[in-house]
Design an enzyme around this catalytic site. Structure first.
Site, PDB file in Angstrom:
ATOM      1  N   ASP A  92      56.686  53.770   6.121  1.00  0.00           N
ATOM      2  CA  ASP A  92      57.627  52.838   5.508  1.00  0.00           C
ATOM      3  C   ASP A  92      57.524  52.952   3.991  1.00  0.00           C
ATOM      4  OD1 ASP A  92      55.212  51.538   5.025  1.00  0.00           O
ATOM      5  OD2 ASP A  92      55.459  50.170   6.711  1.00  0.00           O
ATOM      6  N   GLU A 488      52.634  58.051  13.748  1.00  0.00           N
ATOM      7  CA  GLU A 488      52.606  57.628  12.344  1.00  0.00           C
ATOM      8  C   GLU A 488      52.148  58.765  11.445  1.00  0.00           C
ATOM      9  OE1 GLU A 488      53.723  55.647   9.885  1.00  0.00           O
ATOM     10  OE2 GLU A 488      52.738  53.819  10.598  1.00  0.00           O
TER      11      GLU A 488
END
Length: 588
Positions: A92, A488
């Protein structure tokens, strides 16, 4: 005045980037014949390219990631400090100082011990560019001697957004530690990053068998050292506590478990960078009084090395200092033997005797620590062993061969020698992951966080060089965008692999063979991709009616067998007693 400023800027100047930049090759390149080091060099180049894709702020004209844009250029405006720039931590758009500092420390340390790998692959200029982008931001984040900004961005806003870098949600609050709200661990870790990188730019050697990457710049090294000294003083002279007590927000993603390990490794790196035996003595005192040795030399209690836990690294670094810089060691407490502690740790790790055990596929796995981002503990362990092997172990010994084999096994696992036949580096091979958990690479427009796995059906951009979290304890990997546990990407995931690939290139024995992914059959992952869903903290669908793992089945079989033997034994004993009491007649 202008002339003075010109001289300063010239002295601080980084290496000039080439007119024709390195760009990641198409994944099909991995299947082609090429000189051995060309594949290794491409691997190193791709790993560095990933950091460029994580950049925040105003991008330079030399930007190689065409789909990235200027972003978050007003960071710090809420506190009147320019905090633009730096790196986004993971998939993010938040920025965290604690794990970023750890990554910079780790990479600079690797470039000191395995510098030849960067030089030989012509990637030193990109290493310099990557380090300065992070270090220059860290300088800004250290806005005064006892102030350090540790987080930029709002957790709740970020977690609800899955779009491109042009519409990052605001506000983006800035969080800091200072005299009134101290954070010993964060200050010490930032100091360690500055010190390790100052030592690199000062061309300080930690091994007689290798040289640092060719980045010597005494002016820049002095700037980094000044920040390191101020932050170390901040960490040691204010109230000592973990930083989430001062900034609760950071605890949601990067809560620290202790601060003494950061104090130890920060002191050791500062001693190296400043050539201070006094600072070395302070570091050994922290290491000794905190009984950190017990956290790595006792089988079953040894810690991993990661953004939160630095003790294994302190022991390995201490062993390097003992051998390479003996003048720092003289006069220090004799009750600390870093070399002995480091050797004990290496023996435990390479043999899989402690908390870490090898999966069926060969990955070093720590229950708990490896449950999320399983590759990271294994890669960090392999990196520490590589430091020790290169700097301390006798090359003619059996230990050297054993340590080399362990390091190579973990590296090969990540590069494709695993049950999934997948190199866990995005864009490295046609079998590589194609769904990393990255908002910018996903390219969803408009963003649709509710349908993460299907919108868009295929990620718009290839996040070359990104190391994903990795498989589960059964060596299974689903390649699901929503499964952040496995897919991730993060700054600290790439850090140890950078050092391991540089180590390989610098090691003639290991570099004599192509990376493992060159042997893989294209499309083989699709043949073995697990059915159904994973069972982890991100995806729960696979948890329903999930059977035992192979190890669990073995344990259950042993339990059933033992219980069965006990029942049979008790039954036989009862019959014997009944026979005796009934004079040979069994009573009903």
């Amino acid at each position: 005045m202008f002339y003075v400023l010109f001289l300063i800027s010239t002295a601080l100047a980084q290496l000039s980037l080439p007119a024709t930049p390195y760009l990641p090759p198409d994944p099909s390149f991995a299947t082609q014949q090429a000189p051995v080091n060309l594949h290794w060099s491409s691997t190193l180049g791709n790993l560095l390219w990933f950091y460029e894709a994580q950049r925040s702020g105003d991008l330079p004209t030399t930007n190689r990631v065409s789909w990235r844009n200027d972003s978050a250029t007003l960071d710090g405006q809420d506190v009147g400090v320019d905090l633009s720039g730096g790196y986004y931590d993971a998939g993010d758009y938040r920025k965290y100082t604690f794990p970023m500092s750890f990554s910079l420390m780790s990479i600079c340390w690797g470039a000191i011990t395995f510098g030849k790998g960067y030089d030989a692959s012509n990637q030193t200029v990109y290493l310099d560019d990557m380090l300065r982008w992070g270090l220059d931001w860290l300088v800004k984040a250290h806005s005064s001697s006892n102030t350090l900004y540790v987080q930029i961005g709002d957790t709740n806003l970020e977690d609800a957004y899955w779009g491109g870098d042009k519409d990052i949600p605001t506000p983006r609050p800035s969080y800091k530690i200072d005299d009134s709200h101290p954070g010993t661990d964060a200050a010490a870790q930032a100091s360690a990053a500055f010190s390790a990188c100052s030592a690199l730019y000062s061309n300080i050697k930690l091994s007689s068998n290798s040289n640092p990457a060719s980045l010597t710049n005494s002016t820049y090294a002095a700037t980094l050292l000044s920040h390191a000294q101020q932050l170390y003083s901040f960490a040691t002279n204010t109230t000592q506590q973990v930083y989430q007590k001062a900034v609760p927000s950071v605890g949601e993603a990067y809560a620290s478990s202790d601060y003494r390990d950061e104090l130890a490794i920060a002191g050791l790196f500062l001693a190296v960078a400043s050539n201070s035996s006094e600072t070395y003595a302070q570091a050994t005192d922290v290491y000794s009084s905190s009984k950190l040795s017990q956290l790595i030399t006792k089988e079953g209690s040894e810690q991993v090395f990661n953004w939160d836990s630095k003790t294994p690294g302190a022991a390995i670094l201490g062993a390097q200092i003992t051998k390479a810089l003996p003048s720092l060691v003289s006069g220090s407490p004799s009750n600390v033997n870093f070399t002995s502690d480091a050797e004990a740790y290496v023996q435990i790790v390479t043999g899989g005797h402690g908390r870490g055990a090898f999966t069926d596929g060969g990955l070093l796995y720590y229950s708990g620590d490896s449950d999320e981002a399983s590759l990271n503990p294994a890669l960090n362990a392999a990196m520490l062993v590589a430091h020790f092997t290169t700097s301390v172990t006798d090359p003619s010994s059996a230990n050297y061969t054993h340590q080399l084999a362990f390091t190579q096994s973990q590296l090969n696992y990540v590069l494709g020698n695993n049950p999934m036949t997948m190199p866990y580096i995005v864009g490295m091979h046609p079998n590589s992951p194609v769904n990393p958990h990255s908002a910018s690479a996903t390219g969803a427009s408009p963003q649709d966080i509710a349908n993460l796995d299907t919108v868009p059906a295929q990620e718009r951009y290839v996040l070359y060089g990104a190391v994903v979290g990795g498989p589960d304890k059964d060596d299974k990997y689903w390649d699901m965008r929503s499964d952040w546990v496995q897919s991730e990407v993060a700054l600290d995931y790439n850090a140890p692999l950078l050092s391991l690939v540089a180590y390989t290139i610098a090691n003639e024995t290991m570099a004599s063979q192509d990376p493992w992914y060159t042997r893989l059959e294209v499309g083989s992952y699709q043949k073995v991709r697990p059915k159904g869903y994973p069972c982890d903290a991100a995806v729960r669908q696979g948890c329903k009616n999930r059977g035992f793992s192979r190890t669990g089945k073995i344990v259950m079989a042993v339990i059933v067998t033992v219980v069965g033997l006990i029942v049979v034994g008790m039954g036989s004993y009862w019959l014997f007693l009944a026979y005796r009491s009934g004079s040979g007649t069994v009573k009903a």
